[in-house]
Design an enzyme around this catalytic site. Structure first.
Site, mmCIF file in Angstrom:
data_model
loop_
_atom_site.group_PDB
_atom_site.id
_atom_site.type_symbol
_atom_site.label_atom_id
_atom_site.label_comp_id
_atom_site.label_asym_id
_atom_site.label_seq_id
_atom_site.Cartn_x
_atom_site.Cartn_y
_atom_site.Cartn_z
ATOM 1 N N HIS A 153 -38.922 28.777 26.339
ATOM 2 C CA HIS A 153 -38.505 29.058 27.732
ATOM 3 C C HIS A 153 -39.163 30.342 28.255
ATOM 4 O O HIS A 153 -38.631 30.975 29.148
ATOM 5 C CB HIS A 153 -36.983 29.183 27.857
ATOM 6 C CG HIS A 153 -36.214 28.116 27.138
ATOM 7 N ND1 HIS A 153 -35.822 26.941 27.723
ATOM 8 C CD2 HIS A 153 -35.808 28.036 25.836
ATOM 9 C CE1 HIS A 153 -35.178 26.195 26.838
ATOM 10 N NE2 HIS A 153 -35.172 26.829 25.676
ATOM 11 N N SER A 274 -61.511 42.568 43.041
ATOM 12 C CA SER A 274 -60.987 42.279 44.376
ATOM 13 C C SER A 274 -61.814 43.051 45.389
ATOM 14 O O SER A 274 -62.207 44.187 45.137
ATOM 15 C CB SER A 274 -59.528 42.715 44.458
ATOM 16 O OG SER A 274 -59.167 42.943 45.810
ATOM 17 N N LYS A 280 -58.203 46.100 40.729
ATOM 18 C CA LYS A 280 -57.925 44.761 40.215
ATOM 19 C C LYS A 280 -59.022 44.221 39.317
ATOM 20 O O LYS A 280 -60.196 44.446 39.518
ATOM 21 C CB LYS A 280 -57.745 43.754 41.379
ATOM 22 C CG LYS A 280 -56.581 44.010 42.262
ATOM 23 C CD LYS A 280 -55.237 43.498 41.765
ATOM 24 C CE LYS A 280 -55.180 42.101 41.282
ATOM 25 N NZ LYS A 280 -54.488 41.222 42.228
ATOM 26 N N GLU A 287 -58.014 30.974 35.753
ATOM 27 C CA GLU A 287 -57.301 30.280 36.840
ATOM 28 C C GLU A 287 -58.056 29.024 37.263
ATOM 29 O O GLU A 287 -57.451 28.002 37.600
ATOM 30 C CB GLU A 287 -57.118 31.214 38.035
ATOM 31 C CG GLU A 287 -56.124 32.331 37.756
ATOM 32 C CD GLU A 287 -56.121 33.358 38.868
ATOM 33 O OE1 GLU A 287 -55.152 33.381 39.632
ATOM 34 O OE2 GLU A 287 -57.096 34.140 38.982
#
Ligand code: ARG
Length: 458
Positions: A153, A274, A280, A287
């Site tokens: 979980h 970024s 960043k 992704e």
């Protein structure tokens, strides 16, 4: 090539909707190989003269050299790769080119070409997946003792080792490779010679063309052969399942790279920055692997829906079989390569992982197991006693092993000094030495087997 019975040519919209050359030109190598095998067979069986067979072969070699040098020309009037090649062959060698299509149809031709293409795609992805397995095994060996929290979980459950975690993905990829190998084996039969749908009256030798193209044997039913796309579906479904595994692995890296976790520093080479936030470093490759899985699953669905209502035998809908397969192969190849690089080059923050394993009461089960083993308490009762200990530790904001013996004995008098040895994360992982468990000694055995299977030495 088929204008004999028509008074008018096709409209521009007919040409455009009909043309598959923009994408099926990717089949050119397979189309040339299958045509050469067919021509040699026609010559050997005396269906065309030896001279014509030779001229056709030489001409096909020339067409191949042109495609290699300049690419395949895209003329919609010629519809597809099969007519494009035959038309160029006719320009190069004259009327003998017209004999190549004897005892053949584009229906068995495309089925053959596409099977060859998918077979190559399987071999390519298998090589990529093997490289990914090697990377996983190598990093797992480095981290057979590195302790991290294991989750259920996504909540801290029990300590595991990073090596154990990485080897879980090794197993998934092992099953993927076996699915692809199975698909390859099942599809390695030659449809060539099934002709349009019913077979042919010419005395062809299907064994000969099957052998020349590396197929195990000719297919058994001509109707099935020209209308079967199971080989493409087997490939796409194997690809889809593989992409799910890659996506899950990518997701681990995405979570682990987030600042609150900081379990991993991703390689710069597989990250982006970024344009507005200078601090960043984004896990874009991971992704996109996660995103591509959606598209790859989509390709399998797309071809299933194309096929579901088709009567025997060939229907033109089946021309739409190729774009999904080409797309899946391209996306899967990129995804495998990206994840291989990620696994090979990631910097694992084992300090952070260990710290996280020590928080979250990951060794609570070990306390319960100790009560069962050392005090003879039934597991359910031990579970309850341990729950009270966790509650107390949590209320004080401390770890389980930071509770004093007096505190523990207040909860249950049967708890003794010896319990502390069971509560360390090292003791916890070392204790889980069941077959396939997370104990470092056990993980090393599985790594040795994997290295053996991959030919990396024992
Ligand atoms: N371009 C076609 C395809 O990919 C080749 C087969 C054409 N056959 C036909 N009967 N029109 O499916």
């Amino acid at each position: 090539m088929w204008g004999g019975r028509f008074a008018e040519g096709p409209s521009s919209i007919m040409r455009e909707i009909n043309a598959s050359i923009p994408f099926d030109k990717a089949l050119w190598r397979q189309d040339i190989a299958a045509s050469k095998a067919h021509a040699a067979m026609l010559g050997a069986c005396g269906i065309v003269s030896a001279d014509d067979a030779k001229a056709i072969e030489a001409g096909l070699n020339e067409v191949a050299a042109e495609y290699e040098a300049d690419g395949v020309p895209e003329d919609w009037a010629l519809e597809d790769i099969h007519m494009t090649t035959e038309s160029r062959l006719a320009e190069l060698i004259g009327p003998a080119a017209g004999r190549l299509h004897t005892a053949r149809s584009r229906n068995d031709q495309v089925a053959t070409d596409f099977r060859l293409w998918v077979r190559d795609a399987i071999d390519q992805v298998d090589a990529g997946l093997e490289a990914l397995q090697r990377a996983l095994v190598t990093r797992a060996a480095e981290h057979a003792d590195s302790i991290m929290p294991g989750f259920t979980h996504l909540q801290t459950a029990q300590p595991v080792t990073l090596g154990h975690h990485l080897m879980a993905y090794y197993e998934m990829i092992r099953r993927d490779r076996s699915r692809f190998a199975d698909a390859r084996k099942r599809s390695n039969e030659s449809p060539l010679g099934s002709a349009a749908l019913a077979g042919t009256g010419f005395p062809i030798d299907r064994e000969m063309t099957a052998q020349a193209l590396g197929f195990d044997k000719p297919t058994a039913n001509s109707l099935d052969s020209v209308s079967d796309r199971d080989f493409a579906l087997d490939y796409l479904m194997s690809a889809a399942q593989c992409s799910l595994h890659l996506s899950r692995l990518a997701e681990e890296f995405i979570i682990w790279a987030s600042q609150p976790f900081s379990f991993v520093r991703l390689p710069d080479s597989l990250s982006t920055g970024s344009s507005i936030m200078p601090q960043k470093k984004n896990p874009d490759a991971a992704e996109l692997v996660r995103g591509h899985a959606g598209r790859i699953v989509g390709t399998a669905v797309s071809l299933m829906v194309t096929m579901k209502g088709l009567p025997l035998a060939y229907s033109k809908d089946m021309q739409d079989d190729k774009p999904p397969v080409f797309e899946a192969a391209n996306l899967l190849g990129l995804s495998v390569a990206a994840m291989t690089g990620m696994v090979a080059e990631a910097h694992f923050r084992t300090d952070r992982m260990r710290q996280a394993a020590e928080l979250g009461y990951a060794t609570a089960t070990d306390l319960a197991d100790w009560l069962v083993r050392q005090a003879g308490i039934p597991f359910r009762e031990a579970h309850h006693i341990t729950g009270a200990a966790v509650k107390l530790a949590e209320s004080r904001g401390i770890a389980l092993e930071a509770l004093s013996l007096a505190d523990l004995q207040d909860i249950d008098g049967r708890i003794g000094e010896g319990v502390y040895a069971a509560l360390s994360v090292e003791a916890s992982v070392a204790a889980r030495a069941s077959h396939g468990g997370t104990a470092p000694a056990e993980v090393r055995k599985r790594i040795a087997e994997a290295r053996e299977a991959l030919g990396m030495g024992g």
